[in-house]
Design an enzyme around this catalytic site. Structure first.
Site, mmCIF file in Angstrom:
data_model
loop_
_atom_site.group_PDB
_atom_site.id
_atom_site.type_symbol
_atom_site.label_atom_id
_atom_site.label_comp_id
_atom_site.label_asym_id
_atom_site.label_seq_id
_atom_site.Cartn_x
_atom_site.Cartn_y
_atom_site.Cartn_z
ATOM 1 C CG HIS A 12 -2.937 3.313 2.966
ATOM 2 N ND1 HIS A 12 -3.593 3.158 1.772
ATOM 3 C CD2 HIS A 12 -2.946 2.095 3.569
ATOM 4 C CE1 HIS A 12 -3.984 1.903 1.654
ATOM 5 N NE2 HIS A 12 -3.600 1.238 2.726
ATOM 6 C CG ASN A 46 -6.812 -0.790 1.913
ATOM 7 O OD1 ASN A 46 -6.167 -0.273 0.996
ATOM 8 N ND2 ASN A 46 -6.233 -1.400 2.929
ATOM 9 C CB CYS A 103 -0.923 -0.001 1.211
ATOM 10 S SG CYS A 103 -1.996 -1.439 1.248
HETATM 11 O O1 UT7 Z 1 -3.695 -1.398 3.655
HETATM 12 C C1 UT7 Z 1 -2.751 -1.697 4.617
HETATM 13 C C2 UT7 Z 1 -2.973 -2.938 5.308
HETATM 14 N N1 UT7 Z 1 -4.232 -3.137 6.014
HETATM 15 C C3 UT7 Z 1 -4.570 -2.491 7.128
HETATM 16 O O2 UT7 Z 1 -4.018 -1.506 7.487
HETATM 17 C C4 UT7 Z 1 -5.686 -3.071 7.956
HETATM 18 C C5 UT7 Z 1 -5.443 -2.806 9.407
HETATM 19 N N2 UT7 Z 1 -6.368 -3.530 10.292
HETATM 20 C C6 UT7 Z 1 -7.666 -3.209 10.390
HETATM 21 O O3 UT7 Z 1 -8.149 -2.294 9.741
HETATM 22 C C7 UT7 Z 1 -8.489 -3.989 11.400
HETATM 23 O O4 UT7 Z 1 -7.646 -4.817 12.155
HETATM 24 C C8 UT7 Z 1 -9.619 -4.847 10.733
HETATM 25 C C9 UT7 Z 1 -10.689 -3.927 10.185
HETATM 26 C C10 UT7 Z 1 -9.021 -5.693 9.634
HETATM 27 C C11 UT7 Z 1 -10.265 -5.734 11.778
HETATM 28 O O5 UT7 Z 1 -10.798 -4.958 12.832
HETATM 29 P P1 UT7 Z 1 -10.531 -5.362 14.333
HETATM 30 O O6 UT7 Z 1 -11.220 -4.374 15.171
HETATM 31 O O7 UT7 Z 1 -9.039 -5.475 14.493
HETATM 32 O O8 UT7 Z 1 -11.269 -6.742 14.447
HETATM 33 P P2 UT7 Z 1 -10.684 -8.169 14.854
HETATM 34 O O9 UT7 Z 1 -9.883 -8.730 13.728
HETATM 35 O O10 UT7 Z 1 -10.018 -8.069 16.186
HETATM 36 O O11 UT7 Z 1 -11.991 -9.012 14.988
HETATM 37 C C12 UT7 Z 1 -12.957 -8.739 16.039
HETATM 38 C C13 UT7 Z 1 -14.110 -9.688 15.890
HETATM 39 C C14 UT7 Z 1 -13.694 -11.144 15.766
HETATM 40 O O12 UT7 Z 1 -14.670 -11.926 16.429
HETATM 41 P P3 UT7 Z 1 -14.399 -12.487 17.910
HETATM 42 O O13 UT7 Z 1 -13.166 -13.343 17.790
HETATM 43 O O14 UT7 Z 1 -14.180 -11.274 18.765
HETATM 44 O O15 UT7 Z 1 -15.633 -13.241 18.210
HETATM 45 C C15 UT7 Z 1 -13.780 -11.428 14.290
HETATM 46 O O16 UT7 Z 1 -14.032 -12.771 14.005
HETATM 47 O O17 UT7 Z 1 -14.828 -9.375 14.701
HETATM 48 C C16 UT7 Z 1 -14.956 -10.575 13.907
HETATM 49 N N3 UT7 Z 1 -14.976 -10.178 12.502
HETATM 50 C C17 UT7 Z 1 -16.094 -9.816 11.861
HETATM 51 N N4 UT7 Z 1 -17.374 -9.757 12.260
HETATM 52 C C18 UT7 Z 1 -18.284 -9.337 11.368
HETATM 53 C C19 UT7 Z 1 -13.928 -10.070 11.651
HETATM 54 N N5 UT7 Z 1 -14.350 -9.650 10.450
HETATM 55 C C20 UT7 Z 1 -15.703 -9.492 10.580
HETATM 56 C C21 UT7 Z 1 -16.691 -9.068 9.669
HETATM 57 N N6 UT7 Z 1 -17.966 -9.000 10.119
HETATM 58 N N7 UT7 Z 1 -16.421 -8.694 8.407
#
Ligand code: UT7
Length: 329
Positions: A256, A286, A116
Site C-alpha cells: 500500500h 495515497n 486502505c
Molecule cells: O493509508 C493508510 C493510512 N495512512 C498512513 O499510513 C500515513 C502514515 N503516516 C505518515 O505517513 C506520516 O506520519 C505523515 C507523513 C502523515 C507525517 O509525517 P511525520 O514525519 O510523522 O510528521 P509529524 O506528523 O511528526 O510532523 C512533524 C512536523 C510537525 O511540526 P513540529 O510539531 O515538529 O513543529 C508538523 O506540524 O511537521 C509538521 N507538518 C508539516 N510541515 C510542513 C505536518 N504536516 C506538514 C506539512 N508541511 N504538510
C-alpha cells in the site's frame, strides 16, 4: 489453497483523473513546502477528480479496461465488488451504480469498506466465491475520491491523498496459479486513529458538524506509521511461512502506497531490490484502496509480470485493518 479452486487475475484496468496537483500548488494553499512533502512522504504530485465526476466514473473506465483485457463481456459478470471509503452516496452502493452503467445484468453488486486494505479484502471475498465454485467471473475494484473528504486547510493531511481507481477480473484458475494464500486482520481499538467523524449515524450532517470540519479525514499519522511498520512485515512473513517460501523468492511486492519511508523501510528489512517493490506514491499520493490495483495494472501494461511469478500484496489502514495476499501469476 488445499481443496479449493484458486482465483486468478485475468484482466486489469486503471483510471486516473487528468488534473494534476503538484507540491508547489499545495505550497500556495497551506503552510507547507515541496521539500517537506517529498522528504517525509515521497509524494511529488497527486491526481484530483474534476468537478462533476464521482467514484463511479472512475470505476467505469477501470472496469471496461479490465473486462477488455480478460476478454469478458459485462453481461457475463457474476459479481461486482467495489472497495471504497469514498462512495458516491452512503446508499446505494457505487458498485450498483457501476452495475447499471456496465449493463452487468446478472451480477450481484456490493461495496466493501475496509479502509486502505479494502482492495485486499475485496479480492479475498471474490476469491471465496470462486474457490467454492459459486461464481466464475468477478470484477473487483478499488476506488477512492479522497479529495472530496480532504480538509484543504489541514496541512497534516491535505498533502497526502489522491484520487483513482484500479480494477481486476477474477476467474477460476486452470492450474495451480492464482491466489495461493491470504491473511486478513482488524483491530477496532485503533478506530480513532484514522476517521471521517461525521456523515454517519453517530454524527449526522448538521450545521455544527460542518462548521467543525468533521466531514473531513482526521488522522494520527505518527501512530498509523508505527502500526504499519509493525504489521506489514508480520503479515508477509506469516503468509510466506504457510506456503514455505522466503522473501528472496518473491518476484514482486506490492505494498500500500501511504508513505515512501514505510515502503523503503519494509523493502530494506526484507532485503529486496527497488525494482521488485513498485512505487507510484510519487505520482499519485495515497489513493487508499486504489493504490495496489493501479500499481499492479501499471506492471501488467509494462509487461513486467511473467507466468509463474510470485507476487505479494500487503495493505494497512483505517479500521484498523491490514492484510495480504500471495499470488502465483
Ligand atoms: O493509508 C493508510 C493510512 N495512512 C498512513 O499510513 C500515513 C502514515 N503516516 C505518515 O505517513 C506520516 O506520519 C505523515 C507523513 C502523515 C507525517 O509525517 P511525520 O514525519 O510523522 O510528521 P509529524 O506528523 O511528526 O510532523 C512533524 C512536523 C510537525 O511540526 P513540529 O510539531 O515538529 O513543529 C508538523 O506540524 O511537521 C509538521 N507538518 C508539516 N510541515 C510542513 C505536518 N504536516 C506538514 C506539512 N508541511 N504538510
Amino acid at each position: 489453497m488445499a481443496g479449493c479452486i484458486n482465483a486468478v487475475i485475468t484482466g486489469s484496468g486503471a483510471a486516473l483523473p487528468g488534473r494534476i496537483m503538484t507540491n508547489s500548488d499545495l505550497e500556495k494553499m497551506v503552510d507547507t513546502s515541496d521539500n517537506w512533502i517529498t522528504s517525509r512522504t515521497g509524494i511529488r504530485e497527486r491526481r484530483i477528480l474534476e468537478d462533476g465526476y464521482s467514484s463511479v466514473d472512475l470505476t467505469e473506465k477501470a472496469a471496461y479496461e479490465a473486462l477488455d483485457m480478460a476478454g469478458l463481456k459485462a453481461e457475463e459478470l457474476d459479481m461486482i465488488i467495489a472497495a471504497t471509503v469514498t462512495p458516491d452516496h452512503p446508499t446505494p452502493s457505487t458498485s450498483c451504480l457501476l452495475q447499471a452503467r456496465l449493463g452487468a445484468n446478472k451480477a450481484a453488486a456490493m461495496d466493501l469498506s475496509a479502509g486502505c486494505t479494502g482492495f485486499i479484502y475485496a479480492l479475498i471475498v471474490g476469491h471465496q466465491f470462486i474457490a467454492c465454485g459459486t461464481y466464475k467471473n468477478i470484477l473487483v475494484i478499488g476506488v477512492e475520491v479522497l479529495s472530496r473528504f480532504t480538509d484543504w486547510e489541514d496541512r497534516s493531511t491535505c498533502v497526502l491523498f489522491g484520487d483513482g481507481a484500479g480494477a481486476v477480473v477474477l476467474q477460476p484458475a486452470k492450474g495451480d496459479n492464482g491466489i495461493i494464500n491470504f491473511s486478513l486482520h482488524s483491530d477496532g481499538r485503533g478506530a480513532d486513529l484514522l476517521k471521517i467523524p461525521a456523515g454517519g449515524s453517530m454524527m449526522p450532517a448538521s450545521q455544527e458538524s460542518i462548521h467543525n470540519r468533521m466531514h473531513y479525514i482526521k488522522m494520527n499519522g505518527n501512530e498509523i506509521f508505527k502500526f504499519a511498520a509493525r504489521v506489514v512485515e508480520d503479515t508477509l512473513n506469516s503468509m510466506m511461512l504457510k506456503v514455505g517460501i522466503t522473501a528472496d523468492e518473491l518476484d514482486y511486492l506490492f505494498l500500500h502506497q501511504a508513505n515512501l519511508r514505510i515502503i523503503d523501510y519494509i523493502r530494506k528489512r526484507l532485503k529486496m531490490p527497488e525494482e521488485k517493490v513498485p512505487v507510484n506514491i510519487d505520482r499519485y499520493g495515497n489513493m487508499s484502496s486504489a493504490t495496489i490495483p493501479i500499481a499492479l495494472h501499471e506492471f501488467v501494461v509494462k509487461g513486467y509480470l511473467k507466468k509463474g511469478d510470485l507476487l505479494a500484496m500487503v495493505a494497512f489502514g483505517a479500521g484498523l485493518t491490514w492484510g495480504g495476499i500471495l499470488i502465483r501469476w
